[in-house]
Design an enzyme around this catalytic site. Structure first.
Site, short mmCIF file in Angstrom:
data_model
loop_
_atom_site.label_atom_id
_atom_site.label_comp_id
_atom_site.label_asym_id
_atom_site.label_seq_id
_atom_site.Cartn_x
_atom_site.Cartn_y
_atom_site.Cartn_z
N CYS A 142 0.82 -1.21 0.00
CA CYS A 142 0.00 0.00 0.00
C CYS A 142 0.86 1.27 0.00
O CYS A 142 1.40 1.63 -1.04
CB CYS A 142 -1.01 -0.04 1.14
N HIS B 33 -3.88 -5.07 0.84
CA HIS B 33 -3.34 -5.41 2.15
C HIS B 33 -3.46 -6.90 2.43
O HIS B 33 -4.38 -7.35 3.12
CB HIS B 33 -4.07 -4.63 3.25
N GLU C 28 -1.74 -8.53 4.45
CA GLU C 28 -1.45 -8.80 5.87
C GLU C 28 -2.72 -8.83 6.72
O GLU C 28 -2.70 -9.28 7.86
CB GLU C 28 -0.45 -7.79 6.42
N1 LIG Z 1 -2.06 6.75 2.60
C1 LIG Z 1 -1.95 6.11 1.31
C2 LIG Z 1 -1.65 4.64 1.49
C3 LIG Z 1 -2.84 3.91 2.07
C4 LIG Z 1 -2.51 2.84 3.08
O1 LIG Z 1 -1.37 2.41 3.25
N2 LIG Z 1 -3.56 2.44 3.79
C5 LIG Z 1 -3.41 1.64 4.96
C6 LIG Z 1 -4.06 2.37 6.11
C7 LIG Z 1 -3.81 1.67 7.43
C8 LIG Z 1 -5.07 1.06 7.95
O2 LIG Z 1 -6.08 1.78 8.03
O3 LIG Z 1 -5.05 -0.12 8.24
C9 LIG Z 1 -3.21 6.29 0.48
O4 LIG Z 1 -4.23 6.75 1.05
O5 LIG Z 1 -3.19 5.96 -0.71
#
Ligand SMILES: N[C@@H](CCC(=O)NCCCC(=O)O)C(=O)O
Length: 261
Positions: free
Chosen positions: A112, A221, A223
């Site tokens: 991400c 994601h 994970e």
């Molecule tokens: N901020 C960037 C990347 C988005 C990102 O990594 N989201 C994970 C958020 C963590 C979570 O809420 O679990 C974008 O907005 O593109």
């Protein structure tokens, strides 16, 4: 052999005094202890001086997701909208760390924000709110859905390049993924090959074309759902295998390198 896996941290304010802390989500620690089969090490956002000292001690690197966004100055983009979260210390750490890890052959998996950092570190650029672009879908966390659900729910399909890493481990060229991002790849870095796309054309996975080892990024994601999703789990298993193979090659070459000194 359990590989030592670096996990990138963000700087976050904690407590009543909003004290800056270096933090990473427990989901990354759990996935390293689980399907990666490694030992997690949190990497503080300590700036570009971190890379030379830590990389020789790591067998792999995970660039984590975060609500913060890569600062547009790193890709000559327009300033963020007022209130957009940023993390300058993280940018100053991960962008040189990514370049150094690829150069050294240390396996890396970028997720991400990490995926976006990989593109920027190698010379690409980002769109800052893809949901505002014509023909694009909303890839962000819908405000009407509770975060825990959206982290494991499938938000959209992804078309995979035949023969690509994820297509190979999935055994098919179409999967479904979760989605928690506002930003996305605009200009793809020259050294990256896109290998997966959302229905609106958003790039969802990239491979570093000339990397000596495993160097891959995904916009979704894995994970969050590896315990119930075989594709997510297998991606981490493949990454762990690559880290072990890398560590063995590096250690086997060490005596020769020392003799040559
Ligand atoms: N901020 C960037 C990347 C988005 C990102 O990594 N989201 C994970 C958020 C963590 C979570 O809420 O679990 C974008 O907005 O593109």
């Amino acid at each position: 052999m359990k590989p030592l896996i670096g996990i990138s941290c963000c700087v976050k304010a904690f407590g009543i005094f909003a004290t800056p802390n270096h933090a990473a989500s427990d989901s990354y620690v759990r996935v390293v202890l689980g399907p990666v089969g490694g030992i997690p090490v949190l990497l503080p956002a300590a700036g570009e001086a971190l890379a030379p000292g830590i990389l020789p001690r790591l067998d792999g690197l995970i660039l984590t997701g975060s609500r913060s966004n890569v600062c547009p100055e790193h890709y000559q983009g327009p300033p963020h909208a007022e209130g957009t979260p940023e993390d300058h210390a993280r940018d100053a750490t991960t962008l040189p760390l990514i370049r150094a890890a690829i150069a050294a052959g240390v396996p890396l998996l970028a997720i991400c924000r990490g995926f976006q950092e990989l593109n920027v570190a190698l010379g690409g650029s980002l769109d800052q709110r893809i949901q505002d672009l014509p023909g694009r879908i909303d890839h962000s966390t819908p405000s009407d859905q509770r975060l825990p659900r959206i982290r494991v729910a499938k938000a959209h399909g992804v078309r995979l390049q035949p023969g690509s890493l994820v297509a190979d481990l999935a055994g098919r060229t179409e999967i479904a993924v979760n989605s928690l991002h506002n930003q996305g790849i605009a200009q793809l870095a020259p050294r990256l090959a896109a290998e997966a796309w959302a229905p609106d054309g958003t790039i969802e996975a990239v491979r570093v074309k000339d990397a000596p080892g495993f160097a891959y990024g995904v916009q979704w994601h894995p994970e969050y759902d590896w315990e119930r999703d075989a594709v997510s789990r297998t991606l981490f298993e493949r990454f762990g295998e690559a880290c072990i193979a890398w560590a063995r090659r590096r250690d086997a070459a060490a005596p020769l390198a020392q003799a040559a000194e």
